[in-house]
Design an enzyme around this catalytic site. Structure first.
Site, PDB file in Angstrom:
ATOM      1  N   CYS A   4     -32.751  42.948  12.306  1.00  0.00           N
ATOM      2  CA  CYS A   4     -31.836  43.991  12.779  1.00  0.00           C
ATOM      3  C   CYS A   4     -32.244  44.475  14.174  1.00  0.00           C
ATOM      4  CB  CYS A   4     -31.772  45.139  11.768  1.00  0.00           C
ATOM      5  SG  CYS A   4     -30.371  46.244  12.001  1.00  0.00           S
ATOM      6  N   GLY A   7     -34.539  49.501  12.436  1.00  0.00           N
ATOM      7  CA  GLY A   7     -34.739  50.893  12.801  1.00  0.00           C
ATOM      8  C   GLY A   7     -33.739  51.250  13.882  1.00  0.00           C
ATOM      9  N   GLU A   8     -34.006  52.266  14.634  1.00  0.00           N
ATOM     10  CA  GLU A   8     -33.143  52.660  15.741  1.00  0.00           C
ATOM     11  C   GLU A   8     -33.717  52.033  17.000  1.00  0.00           C
ATOM     12  OE1 GLU A   8     -30.349  53.867  18.047  1.00  0.00           O
ATOM     13  OE2 GLU A   8     -32.362  54.493  18.617  1.00  0.00           O
ATOM     14  N   SER A   9     -32.960  51.098  17.592  1.00  0.00           N
ATOM     15  CA  SER A   9     -33.517  50.283  18.668  1.00  0.00           C
ATOM     16  C   SER A   9     -33.908  51.113  19.888  1.00  0.00           C
ATOM     17  CB  SER A   9     -32.517  49.193  19.080  1.00  0.00           C
ATOM     18  OG  SER A   9     -31.294  49.758  19.510  1.00  0.00           O
ATOM     19  N   GLU A  14     -35.663  42.173   3.517  1.00  0.00           N
ATOM     20  CA  GLU A  14     -36.689  42.963   2.827  1.00  0.00           C
ATOM     21  C   GLU A  14     -36.098  43.977   1.856  1.00  0.00           C
ATOM     22  OE1 GLU A  14     -35.613  45.507   6.375  1.00  0.00           O
ATOM     23  OE2 GLU A  14     -35.721  43.372   5.880  1.00  0.00           O
ATOM     24  N   ARG A  50     -25.262  45.398  20.135  1.00  0.00           N
ATOM     25  CA  ARG A  50     -25.622  46.490  19.218  1.00  0.00           C
ATOM     26  C   ARG A  50     -24.409  46.888  18.384  1.00  0.00           C
ATOM     27  NH1 ARG A  50     -26.349  51.070  21.157  1.00  0.00           N
ATOM     28  NH2 ARG A  50     -28.099  51.862  19.945  1.00  0.00           N
ATOM     29  N   HIS A  79     -31.126  42.598   6.576  1.00  0.00           N
ATOM     30  CA  HIS A  79     -32.419  43.069   6.069  1.00  0.00           C
ATOM     31  C   HIS A  79     -32.818  42.323   4.784  1.00  0.00           C
ATOM     32  CE1 HIS A  79     -32.823  46.707   8.646  1.00  0.00           C
ATOM     33  NE2 HIS A  79     -31.507  46.664   8.644  1.00  0.00           N
ATOM     34  N   ILE A 137     -27.037  46.992   7.931  1.00  0.00           N
ATOM     35  CA  ILE A 137     -27.060  48.429   8.216  1.00  0.00           C
ATOM     36  C   ILE A 137     -26.951  48.621   9.734  1.00  0.00           C
ATOM     37  CG2 ILE A 137     -28.349  50.582   7.980  1.00  0.00           C
ATOM     38  CD1 ILE A 137     -29.798  49.321   5.589  1.00  0.00           C
ATOM     39  N   ARG A 138     -25.815  49.111  10.187  1.00  0.00           N
ATOM     40  CA  ARG A 138     -25.565  49.228  11.631  1.00  0.00           C
ATOM     41  C   ARG A 138     -26.011  47.953  12.337  1.00  0.00           C
ATOM     42  NH1 ARG A 138     -27.793  54.468  14.523  1.00  0.00           N
ATOM     43  NH2 ARG A 138     -26.740  53.423  16.251  1.00  0.00           N
TER      44      ARG A 138
END
Length: 274
Positions: A135, A100-102, A250, A165, A248, A211-212
């Site tokens: 992530c 997600g967005e940390s 998943e 990051r 990821h 992803i990022r």
């Protein structure tokens, strides 16, 4: 077996920022009921393994799908809890912190009294809990973090690595790649067929979605084991009961990472006599 579920979609807009989360996971044909944010695979024999998935943002529903899938395929009794409150941690044997967005995750954890509760749960030597961060989950678990936003962010810590990051670039630089597995228990099972644009996998390889993605820049303690690499990059590590991946699992059709996570929980419970 027909899918049976009492789940319904609910709004959780009161958790400091608006969340609209659906409680109806696709359960791959297994009969299940949901009650109080829990997904229970039925029927199962033996004592269930209780796994929580932090359901704030990111691909938490995909983690729930994978856990349900391996529960069905391997006849492992797994109770999955959608964790959104600190008081849900105490009964868990394992916890997944999804991507997600940390920074957003940090804001939520700080404002909802999660930060200290998570630290206590992870550091409790008497508890058989295993935690896995994917992530952004890795960013939260790392002891040392570079490239923080101004003002910093919450880090739960416990994992003796230096993390950065957005090591692989921003959203537009996201990519998929073959990953080399370095830990034999991860490749005991035959790898699944990857997407057509990924080369066929050897038994010691898996398909990775980045992803990022953060990076593991440095391992700061010999107790940290490298689980997987992508080229020269370390992309998965484990330190005792803490597992972290920069990618990821998943989001692929490979269940081996989730099976490894569940096996780690079972082994730790056995060692603790629980």
């Amino acid at each position: 077996m027909q899918l049976s579920s009492t789940c319904a979609c609910k709004s959780h807009a009161q958790l400091d920022f608006q969340l609209l989360i659906c409680h109806l996971p696709v359960l791959y044909g297994i009969s299940a009921v949901c009650d109080g944010g829990q997904t229970r695979s039925q029927p199962m024999e033996g004592k269930a393994i209780s796994v929580g998935v932090l359901c704030i943002q990111g691909a938490f529903i995909e983690h729930i799908h994978k856990l349900t899938e391996i529960s069905k395929q391997n006849e492992i009794p797994i109770t999955v809890t959608e964790v959104r409150r600190p008081d849900q941690l105490s009964s868990l044997d394992g916890l997944i912190i999804p991507g997600g967005e940390s920074t957003t995750l940090s804001v939520f954890l700080k404002k909802n009294d999660f930060e200290e509760c998570l630290k206590s749960w992870i550091c409790n030597e008497q508890h058989p809990g295993v935690v896995w961060g994917t992530c952004a989950g890795l960013i939260l678990l790392a002891d040392e973090l570079t490239g923080q936003k101004k003002g910093g962010q919450v880090t739960i810590g416990g994992l003796k690595v230096q993390c950065s990051r957005n090591t692989f670039g921003r959203q537009m630089d996201s990519f998929e790649s073959t990953i080399k597995l370095k830990h034999p228990p991860l490749y005991e099972a035959t790898p699944p067929t990857p997407p057509s644009y990924i080369q066929p996998l050897n038994e010691d390889e898996c398909h990775g979605v980045f992803i990022r993605a953060p990076g593991i820049l440095k391992i700061n303690d010999p107790s940290v084991t490298v689980l997987a690499t992508q080229g020269e990059n370390v992309v998965a590590v484990q330190q005792d009961h803490i597992i972290a991946t920069t990618f990821h699992p998943e989001l692929t059709n490979d269940t081996r990472w989730h099976m490894y996570f569940v096996n780690q929980i079972a082994q730790r419970k056995e060692r603790k006599g629980q």
